[in-house]
Design an enzyme around this catalytic site. Structure first.
Site, PDB file in Angstrom:
ATOM      1  N   LYS A   9       0.758  -0.911  -0.320  1.00  0.00           N
ATOM      2  CA  LYS A   9      -0.283   0.091   0.172  1.00  0.00           C
ATOM      3  C   LYS A   9       0.936   1.489   0.020  1.00  0.00           C
ATOM      4  O   LYS A   9       2.158   0.871   0.562  1.00  0.00           O
ATOM      5  CB  LYS A   9      -0.898  -0.048   1.031  1.00  0.00           C
ATOM      6  CG  LYS A   9      -1.741  -1.376   1.273  1.00  0.00           C
ATOM      7  CD  LYS A   9      -2.526  -1.243   2.346  1.00  0.00           C
ATOM      8  CE  LYS A   9      -3.692  -2.358   2.289  1.00  0.00           C
ATOM      9  NZ  LYS A   9      -4.067  -2.152   3.818  1.00  0.00           N
ATOM     10  N   TYR A  49     -12.303  -2.515  -2.347  1.00  0.00           N
ATOM     11  CA  TYR A  49     -12.804  -2.513  -1.124  1.00  0.00           C
ATOM     12  C   TYR A  49     -14.812  -2.284  -0.926  1.00  0.00           C
ATOM     13  O   TYR A  49     -14.572  -1.747   0.015  1.00  0.00           O
ATOM     14  CB  TYR A  49     -12.310  -1.091  -0.351  1.00  0.00           C
ATOM     15  CG  TYR A  49     -10.833  -1.531  -0.227  1.00  0.00           C
ATOM     16  CD1 TYR A  49     -10.381  -2.847   0.419  1.00  0.00           C
ATOM     17  CD2 TYR A  49      -9.681  -0.855  -0.496  1.00  0.00           C
ATOM     18  CE1 TYR A  49      -9.058  -2.938   0.815  1.00  0.00           C
ATOM     19  CE2 TYR A  49      -7.953  -0.385   0.131  1.00  0.00           C
ATOM     20  CZ  TYR A  49      -7.842  -2.100   0.491  1.00  0.00           C
ATOM     21  OH  TYR A  49      -7.113  -2.897   1.412  1.00  0.00           O
ATOM     22  N   PHE A  57     -14.318   3.260   9.005  1.00  0.00           N
ATOM     23  CA  PHE A  57     -13.294   3.169   8.214  1.00  0.00           C
ATOM     24  C   PHE A  57     -13.440   3.535   6.652  1.00  0.00           C
ATOM     25  O   PHE A  57     -12.205   3.416   6.295  1.00  0.00           O
ATOM     26  CB  PHE A  57     -11.937   2.281   8.897  1.00  0.00           C
ATOM     27  CG  PHE A  57     -12.779   1.110   8.117  1.00  0.00           C
ATOM     28  CD1 PHE A  57     -12.365   0.275   7.309  1.00  0.00           C
ATOM     29  CD2 PHE A  57     -13.733   0.296   9.745  1.00  0.00           C
ATOM     30  CE1 PHE A  57     -12.785  -0.779   6.688  1.00  0.00           C
ATOM     31  CE2 PHE A  57     -13.297  -0.870   8.659  1.00  0.00           C
ATOM     32  CZ  PHE A  57     -13.439  -1.690   7.837  1.00  0.00           C
ATOM     33  N   ARG A  85      -1.419 -14.465   4.246  1.00  0.00           N
ATOM     34  CA  ARG A  85      -1.757 -14.057   5.516  1.00  0.00           C
ATOM     35  C   ARG A  85      -0.814 -13.944   6.269  1.00  0.00           C
ATOM     36  O   ARG A  85      -1.340 -12.914   6.991  1.00  0.00           O
ATOM     37  CB  ARG A  85      -2.817 -13.940   5.174  1.00  0.00           C
ATOM     38  CG  ARG A  85      -3.888 -13.774   3.469  1.00  0.00           C
ATOM     39  CD  ARG A  85      -5.629 -14.300   3.718  1.00  0.00           C
ATOM     40  NE  ARG A  85      -6.186 -13.392   5.128  1.00  0.00           N
ATOM     41  CZ  ARG A  85      -6.645 -12.478   5.571  1.00  0.00           C
ATOM     42  NH1 ARG A  85      -6.346 -11.712   4.587  1.00  0.00           N
ATOM     43  NH2 ARG A  85      -7.297 -12.121   6.092  1.00  0.00           N
ATOM     44  N   ARG A 102       3.577  -6.828   9.469  1.00  0.00           N
ATOM     45  CA  ARG A 102       2.382  -5.904  10.156  1.00  0.00           C
ATOM     46  C   ARG A 102       2.662  -5.779  11.957  1.00  0.00           C
ATOM     47  O   ARG A 102       3.360  -4.932  11.953  1.00  0.00           O
ATOM     48  CB  ARG A 102       0.797  -6.141  10.123  1.00  0.00           C
ATOM     49  CG  ARG A 102       0.324  -6.066   8.598  1.00  0.00           C
ATOM     50  CD  ARG A 102      -0.985  -6.342   8.562  1.00  0.00           C
ATOM     51  NE  ARG A 102      -1.746  -6.009   8.222  1.00  0.00           N
ATOM     52  CZ  ARG A 102      -2.803  -7.017   6.991  1.00  0.00           C
ATOM     53  NH1 ARG A 102      -2.994  -7.614   8.278  1.00  0.00           N
ATOM     54  NH2 ARG A 102      -3.096  -6.566   5.970  1.00  0.00           N
ATOM     55  N   ASN A 112      -1.463  -0.224   7.554  1.00  0.00           N
ATOM     56  CA  ASN A 112      -1.252  -1.514   8.090  1.00  0.00           C
ATOM     57  C   ASN A 112      -0.098  -2.128   6.600  1.00  0.00           C
ATOM     58  O   ASN A 112      -0.068  -3.791   6.415  1.00  0.00           O
ATOM     59  CB  ASN A 112      -2.455  -2.575   8.321  1.00  0.00           C
ATOM     60  CG  ASN A 112      -3.195  -2.368   7.240  1.00  0.00           C
ATOM     61  OD1 ASN A 112      -3.504  -1.857   6.368  1.00  0.00           O
ATOM     62  ND2 ASN A 112      -4.552  -3.302   7.828  1.00  0.00           N
ATOM     63  N   HIS A 115      -2.530  -5.654   1.525  1.00  0.00           N
ATOM     64  CA  HIS A 115      -3.136  -6.276   1.636  1.00  0.00           C
ATOM     65  C   HIS A 115      -2.694  -7.443   0.858  1.00  0.00           C
ATOM     66  O   HIS A 115      -2.400  -7.504  -0.183  1.00  0.00           O
ATOM     67  CB  HIS A 115      -4.770  -5.478   1.190  1.00  0.00           C
ATOM     68  CG  HIS A 115      -5.393  -6.739   0.150  1.00  0.00           C
ATOM     69  ND1 HIS A 115      -6.442  -5.892   0.923  1.00  0.00           N
ATOM     70  CD2 HIS A 115      -5.601  -6.968  -0.984  1.00  0.00           C
ATOM     71  CE1 HIS A 115      -7.673  -7.095   0.555  1.00  0.00           C
ATOM     72  NE2 HIS A 115      -7.360  -7.333  -1.152  1.00  0.00           N
ATOM     73  N   GLU A 126     -10.257 -10.818  -7.108  1.00  0.00           N
ATOM     74  CA  GLU A 126      -9.521  -9.350  -6.733  1.00  0.00           C
ATOM     75  C   GLU A 126      -8.455  -9.634  -7.941  1.00  0.00           C
ATOM     76  O   GLU A 126      -7.759  -8.432  -8.560  1.00  0.00           O
ATOM     77  CB  GLU A 126      -8.732  -8.950  -6.384  1.00  0.00           C
ATOM     78  CG  GLU A 126      -9.788  -8.886  -4.594  1.00  0.00           C
ATOM     79  CD  GLU A 126      -9.459  -9.117  -2.974  1.00  0.00           C
ATOM     80  OE1 GLU A 126      -9.286  -8.983  -2.116  1.00  0.00           O
ATOM     81  OE2 GLU A 126      -7.904  -9.318  -2.816  1.00  0.00           O
TER      82      GLU A 126
HETATM   83  P1  CMP Z   1      -7.155  -4.792   4.421  1.00  0.00           P
HETATM   84  O1  CMP Z   1      -6.601  -6.648   4.587  1.00  0.00           O
HETATM   85  O2  CMP Z   1      -6.418  -4.373   3.018  1.00  0.00           O
HETATM   86  O3  CMP Z   1      -8.532  -4.953   4.112  1.00  0.00           O
HETATM   87  C1  CMP Z   1      -9.317  -3.683   4.152  1.00  0.00           C
HETATM   88  C2  CMP Z   1      -9.108  -2.699   5.146  1.00  0.00           C
HETATM   89  O4  CMP Z   1      -9.108  -2.237   5.844  1.00  0.00           O
HETATM   90  C3  CMP Z   1      -7.406  -3.684   6.386  1.00  0.00           C
HETATM   91  O5  CMP Z   1      -6.500  -3.597   5.374  1.00  0.00           O
HETATM   92  C4  CMP Z   1      -7.138  -2.570   6.729  1.00  0.00           C
HETATM   93  O6  CMP Z   1      -6.335  -1.381   5.487  1.00  0.00           O
HETATM   94  C5  CMP Z   1      -8.331  -0.971   7.029  1.00  0.00           C
HETATM   95  N1  CMP Z   1      -9.194  -1.504   7.682  1.00  0.00           N
HETATM   96  C6  CMP Z   1      -9.491  -2.531   8.642  1.00  0.00           C
HETATM   97  N2  CMP Z   1     -10.213  -2.371   9.994  1.00  0.00           N
HETATM   98  C7  CMP Z   1     -10.138  -0.973  10.347  1.00  0.00           C
HETATM   99  C8  CMP Z   1     -10.454  -0.241  11.248  1.00  0.00           C
HETATM  100  N3  CMP Z   1     -11.003  -0.487  12.077  1.00  0.00           N
HETATM  101  N4  CMP Z   1      -9.830   0.882  11.062  1.00  0.00           N
HETATM  102  C9  CMP Z   1      -9.389   1.124   9.732  1.00  0.00           C
HETATM  103  N5  CMP Z   1      -9.188   0.673   9.042  1.00  0.00           N
HETATM  104  C10 CMP Z   1      -9.404  -0.257   8.692  1.00  0.00           C
END
Ligand code: CMP
Length: 151
Positions: A9, A49, A57, A85, A102, A112, A115, A126
Site C-alpha cells: 500500500k 473495497y 473506516f 496472510r 505488520r 497496515n 493487503h 481481485e
Molecule cells: P486490508 O487487508 O486491505 O483489508 C481492509 C482494510 O481496511 C484493512 O486492510 C485496513 O487497511 C482497513 N481497516 C480494517 N479495519 C479497520 C479499522 N477498524 N480502522 C481503519 N482501517 C481499517
C-alpha cells in the site's frame, strides 16, 4: 498452484518498504508471477473495497489506498493465500505476531502496509480486477523443487 493478490500500500511505498516486503514473500518461497506500480483512482479503490462500504473506516480507507502509488503483485505457491496472510500478520498490527510484516513494521490498522486476498474466491476476483491475463507470467523457477517438492 494457488495464486493470491498482494498490495503493497501507499504507506509502505512512501516509507521505502517495497523491497523489504517483497523479500519477506520471496524468502518464504512465494513466487512473483505479476507486478505493477500504479496510483489507483478513487473509483477503482471503491470497487476493490466494495465489501467494506458503510463501515466507519471506509472513506478513509479509499482515500488512503488512492493517495499515492502502490505496488500490486500476484504471488504463487502452495496454499499461497494462507501463507501470505500469515506472513503479513493480523489486520491490526498490535494483534499481529512477532516476525510478521505488520507486527515488525506497522503500528495502526489504518496504516497496515499491505493487503492480501482472504479466500480463493476473493483471490480470483481481485486478481481479475487488478491484472489482465497477459500480465500474469507462468514461469519455472529452478529453485521451485527446493521450496515445494514433497519428499
Ligand atoms: P486490508 O487487508 O486491505 O483489508 C481492509 C482494510 O481496511 C484493512 O486492510 C485496513 O487497511 C482497513 N481497516 C480494517 N479495519 C479497520 C479499522 N477498524 N480502522 C481503519 N482501517 C481499517
Amino acid at each position: 498452484m494457488e495464486k493470491t493478490l498482494v498490495l503493497i500500500k501507499p504507506d509502505a511505498v512512501q516509507r521505502g518498504l517495497v523491497g523489504e516486503i517483497i523479500s519477506r514473500l520471496e524468502n518464504r518461497g512465494l513466487k512473483l508471477v505479476a507486478g505493477k506500480y500504479l496510483t489507483v483512482t478513487r473509483e477503482f479503490a471503491e470497487t476493490h473495497y466494495a465489501a467494506h462500504v458503510g463501515k466507519p473506516f471506509y472513506n478513509g480507507l479509499v482515500e488512503y489506498i488512492s493517495a499515492s502509488p502502490l505496488m500490486a503483485l500476484v504471488v504463487e505457491g502452495p496454499e499461497a493465500i494462507q501463507a501470505v496472510r500469515q506472513t503479513m500478520g493480523k489486520t491490526n498490527p498490535l494483534e499481529a505476531d512477532p516476525g510478521t510484516i505488520r507486527h515488525d513494521l506497522a503500528i495502526i490498522t489504518s496504516k497496515n502496509l499491505t493487503h492480501a486476498s482472504d479466500s480463493l474466491e476473493s483471490a480470483e476476483k481481485e486478481i481479475m480486477l487488478w491484472f489482465s491475463d497477459n500480465e500474469i507470467f507462468e514461469w519455472y523457477r529452478d529453485s521451485d523443487p527446493w521450496f515445494f517438492k514433497k519428499n
